[in-house]
Motif scaffolding. Structure first.
Motif, PDB file in Angstrom:
ATOM      1  N   ASN A   7      18.433  59.252  60.785  1.00 50.50           N
ATOM      2  CA  ASN A   7      19.377  59.534  59.702  1.00 50.50           C
ATOM      3  C   ASN A   7      19.702  58.202  59.032  1.00 50.50           C
ATOM      4  OD1 ASN A   7      21.158  60.553  57.892  1.00 50.50           O
ATOM      5  ND2 ASN A   7      22.659  61.285  59.393  1.00 50.50           N
ATOM      6  N   ILE A   8      18.903  57.843  58.062  1.00 47.45           N
ATOM      7  CA  ILE A   8      19.000  56.535  57.434  1.00 47.45           C
ATOM      8  C   ILE A   8      19.785  56.550  56.130  1.00 47.45           C
ATOM      9  CG2 ILE A   8      16.888  56.646  56.044  1.00 47.45           C
ATOM     10  CD1 ILE A   8      18.178  53.662  58.176  1.00 47.45           C
ATOM     11  N   ALA A   9      20.139  57.726  55.630  1.00 49.08           N
ATOM     12  CA  ALA A   9      20.832  57.818  54.342  1.00 49.08           C
ATOM     13  C   ALA A   9      22.221  57.194  54.420  1.00 49.08           C
ATOM     14  CB  ALA A   9      20.938  59.273  53.900  1.00 49.08           C
ATOM     15  N   GLU A  10      22.629  56.581  53.326  1.00 49.65           N
ATOM     16  CA  GLU A  10      23.990  56.058  53.246  1.00 49.65           C
ATOM     17  C   GLU A  10      24.980  57.219  53.172  1.00 49.65           C
ATOM     18  OE1 GLU A  10      24.871  52.967  53.544  1.00 49.65           O
ATOM     19  OE2 GLU A  10      22.793  52.224  53.629  1.00 49.65           O
ATOM     20  N   ARG A  11      26.178  56.971  53.678  1.00 51.52           N
ATOM     21  CA  ARG A  11      27.187  58.035  53.734  1.00 51.52           C
ATOM     22  C   ARG A  11      27.443  58.653  52.366  1.00 51.52           C
ATOM     23  NH1 ARG A  11      32.201  57.935  52.274  1.00 51.52           N
ATOM     24  NH2 ARG A  11      32.296  55.656  52.240  1.00 51.52           N
ATOM     25  N   GLU A  12      27.588  57.821  51.356  1.00 53.05           N
ATOM     26  CA  GLU A  12      27.900  58.323  50.023  1.00 53.05           C
ATOM     27  C   GLU A  12      26.797  59.241  49.504  1.00 53.05           C
ATOM     28  OE1 GLU A  12      29.949  54.419  50.665  1.00 53.05           O
ATOM     29  OE2 GLU A  12      27.915  55.182  50.930  1.00 53.05           O
ATOM     30  N   PHE A  13      25.548  58.908  49.836  1.00 51.88           N
ATOM     31  CA  PHE A  13      24.420  59.726  49.393  1.00 51.88           C
ATOM     32  C   PHE A  13      24.424  61.075  50.105  1.00 51.88           C
ATOM     33  CE2 PHE A  13      19.831  60.898  49.581  1.00 51.88           C
ATOM     34  CZ  PHE A  13      19.638  61.074  48.216  1.00 51.88           C
ATOM     35  N   ILE A  14      24.698  61.078  51.403  1.00 55.81           N
ATOM     36  CA  ILE A  14      24.780  62.328  52.156  1.00 55.81           C
ATOM     37  C   ILE A  14      25.863  63.225  51.570  1.00 55.81           C
ATOM     38  CG2 ILE A  14      25.390  63.354  54.387  1.00 55.81           C
ATOM     39  CD1 ILE A  14      24.122  60.930  55.739  1.00 55.81           C
ATOM     40  N   GLU A  15      27.031  62.651  51.335  1.00 58.54           N
ATOM     41  CA  GLU A  15      28.151  63.436  50.810  1.00 58.54           C
ATOM     42  C   GLU A  15      27.832  64.003  49.432  1.00 58.54           C
ATOM     43  OE1 GLU A  15      31.889  61.246  53.099  1.00 58.54           O
ATOM     44  OE2 GLU A  15      31.333  60.605  51.071  1.00 58.54           O
ATOM     45  N   LYS A  16      27.157  63.225  48.601  1.00 60.84           N
ATOM     46  CA  LYS A  16      26.798  63.696  47.265  1.00 60.84           C
ATOM     47  C   LYS A  16      25.744  64.788  47.329  1.00 60.84           C
ATOM     48  CE  LYS A  16      24.987  62.120  42.813  1.00 60.84           C
ATOM     49  NZ  LYS A  16      24.493  60.958  42.029  1.00 60.84           N
ATOM     50  N   GLU A  17      24.713  64.583  48.152  1.00 65.12           N
ATOM     51  CA  GLU A  17      23.619  65.549  48.251  1.00 65.12           C
ATOM     52  C   GLU A  17      24.069  66.872  48.848  1.00 65.12           C
ATOM     53  OE1 GLU A  17      20.027  65.519  47.640  1.00 65.12           O
ATOM     54  OE2 GLU A  17      20.803  64.062  46.183  1.00 65.12           O
ATOM     55  N   LEU A  18      24.926  66.815  49.857  1.00 65.34           N
ATOM     56  CA  LEU A  18      25.326  68.020  50.584  1.00 65.34           C
ATOM     57  C   LEU A  18      26.636  68.607  50.076  1.00 65.34           C
ATOM     58  CD1 LEU A  18      24.388  66.979  54.239  1.00 65.34           C
ATOM     59  CD2 LEU A  18      22.947  68.042  52.477  1.00 65.34           C
ATOM     60  N   GLY A  19      27.360  67.869  49.263  1.00 68.99           N
ATOM     61  CA  GLY A  19      28.608  68.377  48.709  1.00 68.99           C
ATOM     62  C   GLY A  19      29.711  68.533  49.729  1.00 68.99           C
ATOM     63  N   ILE A  20      29.742  67.643  50.717  1.00 67.08           N
ATOM     64  CA  ILE A  20      30.744  67.725  51.779  1.00 67.08           C
ATOM     65  C   ILE A  20      31.029  66.319  52.281  1.00 67.08           C
ATOM     66  CG2 ILE A  20      28.962  68.108  53.545  1.00 67.08           C
ATOM     67  CD1 ILE A  20      30.967  69.924  54.988  1.00 67.08           C
ATOM     68  N   LYS A  21      32.297  66.051  52.643  1.00 69.66           N
ATOM     69  CA  LYS A  21      32.725  64.713  53.023  1.00 69.66           C
ATOM     70  C   LYS A  21      32.788  64.553  54.543  1.00 69.66           C
ATOM     71  CE  LYS A  21      33.856  63.269  48.784  1.00 69.66           C
ATOM     72  NZ  LYS A  21      33.279  62.076  48.129  1.00 69.66           N
ATOM     73  N   TYR A  22      32.622  63.323  54.994  1.00 67.55           N
ATOM     74  CA  TYR A  22      32.871  62.990  56.399  1.00 67.55           C
ATOM     75  C   TYR A  22      34.371  62.979  56.675  1.00 67.55           C
ATOM     76  CZ  TYR A  22      28.125  61.615  57.730  1.00 67.55           C
ATOM     77  OH  TYR A  22      26.796  61.620  58.056  1.00 67.55           O
ATOM     78  N   LYS A  23      34.759  63.496  57.828  1.00 66.13           N
ATOM     79  CA  LYS A  23      36.170  63.480  58.211  1.00 66.13           C
ATOM     80  C   LYS A  23      36.615  62.053  58.516  1.00 66.13           C
ATOM     81  CE  LYS A  23      39.513  65.659  61.327  1.00 66.13           C
ATOM     82  NZ  LYS A  23      39.701  66.648  62.430  1.00 66.13           N
ATOM     83  N   PHE A  24      35.740  61.284  59.178  1.00 67.66           N
ATOM     84  CA  PHE A  24      36.022  59.887  59.489  1.00 67.66           C
ATOM     85  C   PHE A  24      34.888  59.030  58.934  1.00 67.66           C
ATOM     86  CE2 PHE A  24      37.951  62.427  62.949  1.00 67.66           C
ATOM     87  CZ  PHE A  24      39.289  62.086  62.748  1.00 67.66           C
ATOM     88  N   PRO A  25      34.918  58.757  57.643  1.00 72.13           N
ATOM     89  CA  PRO A  25      33.781  58.122  56.976  1.00 72.13           C
ATOM     90  C   PRO A  25      33.436  56.737  57.500  1.00 72.13           C
ATOM     91  CG  PRO A  25      35.711  58.200  55.527  1.00 72.13           C
ATOM     92  CD  PRO A  25      36.013  59.064  56.702  1.00 72.13           C
ATOM     93  N   ARG A  26      34.417  55.976  57.970  1.00 74.32           N
ATOM     94  CA  ARG A  26      34.147  54.604  58.403  1.00 74.32           C
ATOM     95  C   ARG A  26      33.362  54.545  59.712  1.00 74.32           C
ATOM     96  NH1 ARG A  26      39.790  51.290  57.065  1.00 74.32           N
ATOM     97  NH2 ARG A  26      39.805  51.724  54.808  1.00 74.32           N
TER      98      ARG A  26
END
Length: 233
Positions: A7-26
């Motif tokens: 899972n090499i994608a950056e967090r922001e890219f995952i959230e944008k692609e999947l339309g869902i945010k991380y609960k604890f992004p850091r």
């Protein structure tokens, strides 16, 4: 048995692609090789919390288990479970009916044995694009989540290359995400989703053997390595 994913994608890219945010992004860190034998952490979406991305330890443990993760894995390897075993083992059955999840990855690894040597391949959609593996999970008394990925018979490009196993992960398309995670979805429909043919346009190529040391970079994973005598997609 699948023990390494990516899972090499950056967090922001995952959230944008999947339309869902991380609960604890850091807490999220991209990783070229996630090794399930080392009590690894995966990004998942659970039925309990469908509106954000959570973290889970790879390797399902019973809800009431109090021992070490490594001890349980020595007794029963739960990194993966075949769909045929979901209803034949109590450890998996309740989770399948009540606690399904989606495991977020950008790729996984398969192997081809040729003339006594083992060659790793990287399988992916396209550069860094995340997608879903079907999974099940449990929540321990201390709040930690543990999970297993679900497996089916090999098809397509995986079947063409992989010759050490006849299984591969089950993928859930984005348009079935809500059905898979909905507790009100009838189990007949869930079973139907589990048995749908793979529709992802997977790519694959052999990669450098540094992979076996877990020190391969994502850039080198995207560069095919050509070995004489092994199959190319």
């Amino acid at each position: 048995m699948y023990k390494k994913i990516s899972n090499i994608a950056e967090r922001e890219f995952i959230e944008k692609e999947l339309g869902i945010k991380y609960k604890f992004p850091r807490l999220y860190t991209p990783s070229s090789v996630i090794d399930g034998t080392q009590e690894a952490i995966l990004s998942i979406i659970t039925m309990d919390q469908r509106n954000h991305i959570s973290y889970a330890i790879w390797g399902l443990l019973p809800n009431n288990y109090e021992g070490e993760w490594s001890d349980f894995q020595k007794a029963l390897d739960t990194l993966n479970v075949s769909k045929e075993n979901l209803n034949s083992n109590g450890i998996f059955e309740e989770s399948y009916h009540k606690r399904r999840c989606l495991i977020i990855i950008t790729g996984f690894f398969i192997y081809h044995l040729h003339n006594g040597s083992l060659y790793p391949y990287y399988v992916y959609l396209n550069a860094k694009k995340p997608f879903y593996m079907a999974g099940i999970y449990n929540i321990l008394d201390d709040g930690f989540i543990t999970c297993s990925m679900l497996m089916t018979k090999t098809t397509g490009i995986v079947d063409k290359i992989q010759n050490l196993s006849t299984t591969m992960p089950i993928f859930i398309p984005d348009d079935l995400r809500n059905s898979w995670l909905n507790s009100k979805t009838d189990m007949n429909e869930i079973n139907h989703i589990l048995n749908l043919p793979n529709t992802l346009e997977l790519k694959a190529h052999p990669i450098a053997k540094e992979f076996f040391k877990n020190d391969i970079t994502y850039e080198s994973m995207l560069e095919p390595v050509y070995y004489e005598g092994i199959p190319l997609p």
